[in-house]
Motif scaffolding. Structure first.
Motif, PDB file in Angstrom:
ATOM      1  N   GLN A  52       0.824  -1.207   0.000  1.00  0.00           N
ATOM      2  CA  GLN A  52       0.000   0.000   0.000  1.00  0.00           C
ATOM      3  C   GLN A  52       0.857   1.256   0.000  1.00  0.00           C
ATOM      4  O   GLN A  52       0.463   2.275  -0.543  1.00  0.00           O
ATOM      5  CB  GLN A  52      -0.927   0.000   1.206  1.00  0.00           C
ATOM      6  N   ARG A  53       2.045   1.201   0.601  1.00  0.00           N
ATOM      7  CA  ARG A  53       2.934   2.358   0.628  1.00  0.00           C
ATOM      8  C   ARG A  53       3.666   2.537  -0.697  1.00  0.00           C
ATOM      9  O   ARG A  53       4.174   3.606  -0.982  1.00  0.00           O
ATOM     10  CB  ARG A  53       3.982   2.189   1.745  1.00  0.00           C
ATOM     11  N   ARG A  54       3.743   1.481  -1.486  1.00  0.00           N
ATOM     12  CA  ARG A  54       4.465   1.535  -2.757  1.00  0.00           C
ATOM     13  C   ARG A  54       3.747   2.472  -3.721  1.00  0.00           C
ATOM     14  O   ARG A  54       2.527   2.478  -3.788  1.00  0.00           O
ATOM     15  CB  ARG A  54       4.521   0.124  -3.351  1.00  0.00           C
ATOM     16  N   PRO A  55       4.500   3.274  -4.492  1.00  0.00           N
ATOM     17  CA  PRO A  55       3.847   4.145  -5.469  1.00  0.00           C
ATOM     18  C   PRO A  55       3.042   3.334  -6.489  1.00  0.00           C
ATOM     19  O   PRO A  55       3.336   2.178  -6.779  1.00  0.00           O
ATOM     20  CB  PRO A  55       5.019   4.841  -6.157  1.00  0.00           C
ATOM     21  N   VAL A  56       2.010   3.966  -7.013  1.00  0.00           N
ATOM     22  CA  VAL A  56       1.096   3.294  -7.936  1.00  0.00           C
ATOM     23  C   VAL A  56       1.837   2.799  -9.174  1.00  0.00           C
ATOM     24  O   VAL A  56       1.619   1.674  -9.630  1.00  0.00           O
ATOM     25  CB  VAL A  56      -0.054   4.244  -8.336  1.00  0.00           C
ATOM     26  N   LEU A  57       2.749   3.611  -9.719  1.00  0.00           N
ATOM     27  CA  LEU A  57       3.473   3.219 -10.928  1.00  0.00           C
ATOM     28  C   LEU A  57       4.302   1.963 -10.693  1.00  0.00           C
ATOM     29  O   LEU A  57       4.307   1.050 -11.515  1.00  0.00           O
ATOM     30  CB  LEU A  57       4.378   4.353 -11.400  1.00  0.00           C
ATOM     31  N   VAL A  58       4.959   1.893  -9.537  1.00  0.00           N
ATOM     32  CA  VAL A  58       5.772   0.713  -9.223  1.00  0.00           C
ATOM     33  C   VAL A  58       4.877  -0.513  -9.111  1.00  0.00           C
ATOM     34  O   VAL A  58       5.209  -1.593  -9.606  1.00  0.00           O
ATOM     35  CB  VAL A  58       6.582   0.945  -7.928  1.00  0.00           C
ATOM     36  N   SER A  59       3.724  -0.352  -8.479  1.00  0.00           N
ATOM     37  CA  SER A  59       2.802  -1.484  -8.345  1.00  0.00           C
ATOM     38  C   SER A  59       2.314  -1.957  -9.708  1.00  0.00           C
ATOM     39  O   SER A  59       2.233  -3.155  -9.973  1.00  0.00           O
ATOM     40  CB  SER A  59       1.597  -1.090  -7.485  1.00  0.00           C
ATOM     41  N   ARG A  60       2.009  -1.007 -10.575  1.00  0.00           N
ATOM     42  CA  ARG A  60       1.527  -1.390 -11.913  1.00  0.00           C
ATOM     43  C   ARG A  60       2.626  -2.062 -12.717  1.00  0.00           C
ATOM     44  O   ARG A  60       2.376  -3.024 -13.431  1.00  0.00           O
ATOM     45  CB  ARG A  60       0.994  -0.173 -12.642  1.00  0.00           C
ATOM     46  N   ALA A 102       5.140  -3.731 -11.487  1.00  0.00           N
ATOM     47  CA  ALA A 102       5.342  -5.056 -10.901  1.00  0.00           C
ATOM     48  C   ALA A 102       4.256  -6.013 -11.375  1.00  0.00           C
ATOM     49  O   ALA A 102       4.523  -7.170 -11.712  1.00  0.00           O
ATOM     50  CB  ALA A 102       5.351  -4.967  -9.383  1.00  0.00           C
ATOM     51  N   GLY A 103       3.022  -5.519 -11.430  1.00  0.00           N
ATOM     52  CA  GLY A 103       1.927  -6.358 -11.905  1.00  0.00           C
ATOM     53  C   GLY A 103       2.104  -6.735 -13.367  1.00  0.00           C
ATOM     54  O   GLY A 103       1.855  -7.868 -13.773  1.00  0.00           O
ATOM     55  N   MET A 104       2.560  -5.768 -14.171  1.00  0.00           N
ATOM     56  CA  MET A 104       2.767  -6.042 -15.594  1.00  0.00           C
ATOM     57  C   MET A 104       3.904  -7.042 -15.791  1.00  0.00           C
ATOM     58  O   MET A 104       3.806  -7.947 -16.616  1.00  0.00           O
ATOM     59  CB  MET A 104       3.081  -4.740 -16.333  1.00  0.00           C
ATOM     60  N   SER A 105       4.978  -6.905 -15.017  1.00  0.00           N
ATOM     61  CA  SER A 105       6.085  -7.854 -15.160  1.00  0.00           C
ATOM     62  C   SER A 105       5.657  -9.252 -14.718  1.00  0.00           C
ATOM     63  O   SER A 105       6.070 -10.242 -15.319  1.00  0.00           O
ATOM     64  CB  SER A 105       7.310  -7.392 -14.367  1.00  0.00           C
ATOM     65  N   HIS A 106       4.800  -9.318 -13.698  1.00  0.00           N
ATOM     66  CA  HIS A 106       4.289 -10.619 -13.273  1.00  0.00           C
ATOM     67  C   HIS A 106       3.420 -11.237 -14.369  1.00  0.00           C
ATOM     68  O   HIS A 106       3.534 -12.424 -14.672  1.00  0.00           O
ATOM     69  CB  HIS A 106       3.487 -10.463 -11.977  1.00  0.00           C
ATOM     70  N   TRP A 107       2.562 -10.417 -14.990  1.00  0.00           N
ATOM     71  CA  TRP A 107       1.708 -10.909 -16.067  1.00  0.00           C
ATOM     72  C   TRP A 107       2.556 -11.403 -17.236  1.00  0.00           C
ATOM     73  O   TRP A 107       2.295 -12.464 -17.802  1.00  0.00           O
ATOM     74  CB  TRP A 107       0.780  -9.791 -16.522  1.00  0.00           C
ATOM     75  N   LEU A 108       3.594 -10.613 -17.623  1.00  0.00           N
ATOM     76  CA  LEU A 108       4.468 -11.027 -18.719  1.00  0.00           C
ATOM     77  C   LEU A 108       5.191 -12.319 -18.390  1.00  0.00           C
ATOM     78  O   LEU A 108       5.361 -13.186 -19.243  1.00  0.00           O
ATOM     79  CB  LEU A 108       5.477  -9.926 -19.040  1.00  0.00           C
ATOM     80  N   SER A 109       5.621 -12.455 -17.150  1.00  0.00           N
ATOM     81  CA  SER A 109       6.307 -13.681 -16.740  1.00  0.00           C
ATOM     82  C   SER A 109       5.382 -14.885 -16.866  1.00  0.00           C
ATOM     83  O   SER A 109       5.792 -15.946 -17.354  1.00  0.00           O
ATOM     84  CB  SER A 109       6.805 -13.536 -15.300  1.00  0.00           C
ATOM     85  N   GLU A 110       4.130 -14.717 -16.419  1.00  0.00           N
ATOM     86  CA  GLU A 110       3.175 -15.823 -16.543  1.00  0.00           C
ATOM     87  C   GLU A 110       2.937 -16.189 -18.005  1.00  0.00           C
ATOM     88  O   GLU A 110       2.931 -17.360 -18.375  1.00  0.00           O
ATOM     89  CB  GLU A 110       1.837 -15.436 -15.906  1.00  0.00           C
ATOM     90  N   LYS A 111       2.732 -15.169 -18.835  1.00  0.00           N
ATOM     91  CA  LYS A 111       2.450 -15.427 -20.248  1.00  0.00           C
ATOM     92  C   LYS A 111       3.662 -16.028 -20.950  1.00  0.00           C
ATOM     93  O   LYS A 111       3.526 -16.846 -21.852  1.00  0.00           O
ATOM     94  CB  LYS A 111       2.016 -14.138 -20.963  1.00  0.00           C
TER      95      LYS A 111
END
Length: 135
Positions: free
Chosen positions: A47-55, A57-66
């Motif tokens: 929750q303390r992490r900036p929104v851009l970093v969270s997004r 991180a989420g995108m890199s996780h999605w790319l890793s899964e794909k």
């Protein structure tokens, strides 16, 4: 992720109630408390992490899964992008070299030739010889 169906939800509630009634040892209770504290700390950190970093991180996780779902397709795509980049770089290099050659030709053609050159007999011989003999 798909939402669980009604049967899955009911099954989950039954499992939860059985687990809630089961006795837990002191060691297991301590480990559960430690895991709960770690999960809460992790959630607070996210929750303390900036929104851009969270997004990102989420995108890199999605790319890793794909990537792991279809590695051949992603590898082909990466190779294609690399080939386009190398081809573009090569094209730019060749264009720069061609521009330099063109500039030299223009300078030679546009440069004023001294009048003595046209009077010189060797120049006349050179211009009258076939181009294959000159090269």
């Amino acid at each position: 992720m798909d939402r669980p169906s009604m049967q899955e939800r009911e099954f989950g509630l039954k499992v939860k109630s059985v687990l809630d009634q089961a006795p837990v040892s002191a060691n297991a209770q301590a480990r559960l408390n430690t895991a709960r504290r770690q999960a809460i700390a992790r959630a607070a950190e996210l929750q303390r992490r900036p929104v851009l970093v969270s997004r990102l991180a989420g995108m890199s996780h999605w790319l890793s899964e794909k990537w792991h779902e279809h590695p051949a397709a992603w590898g082909t795509g990466a190779a294609f992008v690399l080939a386009i980049a190398v081809g573009g770089w090569w094209q730019l290099q060749n264009q720069a070299l061609g521009d330099a050659d063109h500039a030299v030709d223009v300078q030679l053609l546009a440069d004023e030739v001294p009048l003595d050159t046209f009077i010189d007999t060797r120049f006349e011989q050179w211009t009258n010889t076939p181009s294959t003999a000159r090269d």
